[in-house]
Write an enzyme that holds these catalytic residues in place. Structure first.
Site, PDB file in Angstrom:
ATOM      1  N   ARG A  33       0.677  -1.136   0.023  1.00  0.00           N
ATOM      2  CA  ARG A  33      -0.019  -0.070   0.001  1.00  0.00           C
ATOM      3  C   ARG A  33       0.977   1.328  -0.195  1.00  0.00           C
ATOM      4  O   ARG A  33       1.978   1.189   0.404  1.00  0.00           O
ATOM      5  CB  ARG A  33      -0.817  -0.229   1.253  1.00  0.00           C
ATOM      6  CG  ARG A  33      -1.807  -1.256   1.282  1.00  0.00           C
ATOM      7  CD  ARG A  33      -2.498  -1.197   2.509  1.00  0.00           C
ATOM      8  NE  ARG A  33      -3.670  -2.213   2.739  1.00  0.00           N
ATOM      9  CZ  ARG A  33      -3.193  -3.363   3.180  1.00  0.00           C
ATOM     10  NH1 ARG A  33      -1.933  -3.903   3.634  1.00  0.00           N
ATOM     11  NH2 ARG A  33      -4.126  -4.599   3.307  1.00  0.00           N
TER      12      ARG A  33
ATOM     13  N   HIS B 209      -2.983   2.804  -6.539  1.00  0.00           N
ATOM     14  CA  HIS B 209      -3.305   1.796  -5.784  1.00  0.00           C
ATOM     15  C   HIS B 209      -3.403   0.560  -6.810  1.00  0.00           C
ATOM     16  O   HIS B 209      -3.293  -0.525  -6.304  1.00  0.00           O
ATOM     17  CB  HIS B 209      -4.735   1.876  -4.964  1.00  0.00           C
ATOM     18  CG  HIS B 209      -5.059   0.762  -3.843  1.00  0.00           C
ATOM     19  ND1 HIS B 209      -4.273   0.477  -2.874  1.00  0.00           N
ATOM     20  CD2 HIS B 209      -5.726  -0.058  -4.146  1.00  0.00           C
ATOM     21  CE1 HIS B 209      -4.723  -0.315  -2.380  1.00  0.00           C
ATOM     22  NE2 HIS B 209      -5.812  -1.067  -3.139  1.00  0.00           N
TER      23      HIS B 209
ATOM     24  N   ARG C 216      -0.674  -2.110  -6.491  1.00  0.00           N
ATOM     25  CA  ARG C 216      -0.656  -3.108  -5.433  1.00  0.00           C
ATOM     26  C   ARG C 216      -1.492  -4.216  -5.917  1.00  0.00           C
ATOM     27  O   ARG C 216      -1.399  -5.526  -5.879  1.00  0.00           O
ATOM     28  CB  ARG C 216      -1.332  -2.647  -4.317  1.00  0.00           C
ATOM     29  CG  ARG C 216      -1.643  -3.628  -3.205  1.00  0.00           C
ATOM     30  CD  ARG C 216      -2.121  -3.006  -2.011  1.00  0.00           C
ATOM     31  NE  ARG C 216      -2.755  -3.677  -1.129  1.00  0.00           N
ATOM     32  CZ  ARG C 216      -2.613  -4.924  -0.354  1.00  0.00           C
ATOM     33  NH1 ARG C 216      -1.371  -5.116  -0.158  1.00  0.00           N
ATOM     34  NH2 ARG C 216      -3.621  -5.383   0.433  1.00  0.00           N
TER      35      ARG C 216
ATOM     36  N   HIS D 168      -3.505  -9.313   3.995  1.00  0.00           N
ATOM     37  CA  HIS D 168      -4.817  -8.919   4.224  1.00  0.00           C
ATOM     38  C   HIS D 168      -5.450  -8.739   5.525  1.00  0.00           C
ATOM     39  O   HIS D 168      -4.668  -9.291   6.475  1.00  0.00           O
ATOM     40  CB  HIS D 168      -5.520 -10.235   3.560  1.00  0.00           C
ATOM     41  CG  HIS D 168      -7.028 -10.165   3.326  1.00  0.00           C
ATOM     42  ND1 HIS D 168      -7.920 -10.150   4.047  1.00  0.00           N
ATOM     43  CD2 HIS D 168      -7.442 -10.013   1.919  1.00  0.00           C
ATOM     44  CE1 HIS D 168      -9.159 -10.022   3.422  1.00  0.00           C
ATOM     45  NE2 HIS D 168      -8.900 -10.047   2.058  1.00  0.00           N
TER      46      HIS D 168
ATOM     47  N   TYR E 210      -1.377 -15.736   8.328  1.00  0.00           N
ATOM     48  CA  TYR E 210       0.263 -15.023   8.158  1.00  0.00           C
ATOM     49  C   TYR E 210       1.162 -15.539   9.163  1.00  0.00           C
ATOM     50  O   TYR E 210       2.236 -15.695   8.839  1.00  0.00           O
ATOM     51  CB  TYR E 210      -0.027 -13.503   8.352  1.00  0.00           C
ATOM     52  CG  TYR E 210       1.408 -12.791   8.380  1.00  0.00           C
ATOM     53  CD1 TYR E 210       2.171 -12.585   7.349  1.00  0.00           C
ATOM     54  CD2 TYR E 210       1.844 -12.285   9.693  1.00  0.00           C
ATOM     55  CE1 TYR E 210       3.520 -12.305   7.423  1.00  0.00           C
ATOM     56  CE2 TYR E 210       2.801 -11.756   9.793  1.00  0.00           C
ATOM     57  CZ  TYR E 210       3.670 -11.632   8.638  1.00  0.00           C
ATOM     58  OH  TYR E 210       5.035 -10.998   9.021  1.00  0.00           O
TER      59      TYR E 210
END
Length: 395
Positions: free
Chosen positions: A206, A314, A317, A341, A350
């Site tokens: 981001r 954006h 990404r 996420h 993760y």
């Protein structure tokens, strides 16, 4: 129950001078309460009392006095007391509330808002030109506020936000750049921002994450960047450096090998030697605001030149996410962890993601880059024909 007026076992019904009927009943504290509305027929008032009595027997009755708080007041308190909201999110919630919700429903007591009213509110938003996406965001905010009023504060019995499909967005499909377009766009940037394009795209970052990278977050030997913080722009306050958007946002991302030479060159030319030196800054060494970046790099002209007019930053990404999801052998949890996420499930996944799998994604992206770059682009071929060096070699 007795059917005579004033002789019911629970509550009583009386006829008003207007000809309508009023229902009154005692609460658990013994204090008499009146129904919030009057009734055209006596049978309707008696039915209301039967429902209230049933709620009390089942322990579902809520004192109507508790639900008389205005939506605007309750929503403001909800935002203030919501735990762990980032400054940007607080600003967005307040803006959405003031722009799309309180002008229509703000003065209404919570216990007077019903589903038809919510449906009418949403229809007015759309009729006034509010996009389906924005209306969905406003609806979800209203639903979250009222859900707290139901489940936590017990101010109302049911959430009136039960409009089918109102929470669903229909965003326009965003463009995805090809690998040659990614490198072409990087070449068209000022020198100090070329690596920014590659790191953002191939790292699936981001804006706030990429501009918050510091020298200590870049490991050129391992070919990785570590995301541990993000800048948030807050009007009236300035840039605020804080944690990423979610716990899953804290991650280490492997970059394709083809992006590393330009990043290494950038680190040597534009990044201070201190570990805390920011990687991507303006000429004065200051962090670049998102709102000024497009003008600074002539973004509109650059994206139009590569055949992607209307591309947003954006979308870089989005492009990286798409390339990662196409990598052979990459599982859903590997890709979600790479993206950072923000769902709780993705954050949990993760923590158990295999770093080797992430490098595998980067290697697959690297192979795609090499395959796409074997054939010179028209722009590069023209430069060579004119006796100049390709931009990648010149830099």
């Amino acid at each position: 129950m007795a059917n005579q007026e004033g002789h019911r076992r629970f509550g009583n019904v009386r006829k008003l001078p207007s000809g309508r009927y009023q229902a009154r009943y005692p609460g658990p504290d013994g204090r008499m309460r009146s129904a919030p509305q009057t009734f055209a027929r006596k049978a309707e008032a008696e039915k209301y009392l039967t429902l209230i009595e049933g709620q009390m027997i089942r322990g579902e009755w809520i004192d109507p006095e508790r639900g008389k708080i205005r939506l605007q007041d309750y929503a403001e308190r909800w935002i203030t007391q919501r735990p762990n909201l980032r400054p940007r999110t607080v600003h967005l919630y307040r803006w959405t509330l003031g722009r799309h919700i309180t002008p229509h429903l703000g003065e209404m007591p919570l216990n007077r808002i019903d589903t038809p009213m919510v449906r009418d509110w949403r229809a007015r938003l759309l009729a006034d030109g509010t996009s389906v996406t924005m209306a969905a965001k406003a609806y979800r905010l209203l639903r979250a506020v009222l859900m707290t009023a139901v489940k936590e504060d017990e101010l109302i019995r049911v959430n009136p936000c039960r409009v089918v499909g109102a929470d669903q967005e229909k965003p326009v499909e965003r463009p995805v750049l090809s690998v040659p377009q990614i490198f072409d766009l990087a070449e068209r940037m000022p020198d100090r921002f070329r690596a920014l394009i590659l790191v953002t795209t191939f790292g699936c970052l981001r804006w706030g994450e990429v501009v918050a990278l510091q020298r200590c977050d870049v490991d050129l030997s391992a070919g990785t960047v570590r995301v541990r913080q993000a800048f948030v722009e807050h009007r009236g306050t300035g840039l605020i450096l804080g944690p990423p958007k979610s716990r899953a946002g804290v991650r280490t991302v492997a970059l394709p090998k083809a992006a590393l030479p330009l990043l290494k060159q950038h680190m040597g030319e534009y990044v201070g030697g201190a570990a805390e030196a920011f990687v991507f800054t303006g000429q004065a060494g200051r962090t670049v605001w998102r709102g000024s970046f497009n003008k600074l790099v002539k973004w509109s002209e650059a994206v139009a030149a590569i055949g992607a007019a209307g591309l947003h930053f954006h979308d870089l990404r989005h492009t990286g996410n798409t390339l990662a999801s196409r990598a052979p052998g990459a599982s859903l949890r590997d890709v979600m962890a790479r993206m950072g996420h923000d769902s709780p499930r993705a954050a949990l996944i993760y923590q158990h993601t295999n770093r080797e799998a992430d490098h595998g994604i980067a290697d697959a992206m690297d192979r795609a880059v090499k395959a796409a770059r074997r054939k010179p682009s028209k722009r590069k071929a023209k430069r060579v024909a004119e006796g100049g060096k390709p931009a990648a070699e010149a830099s």
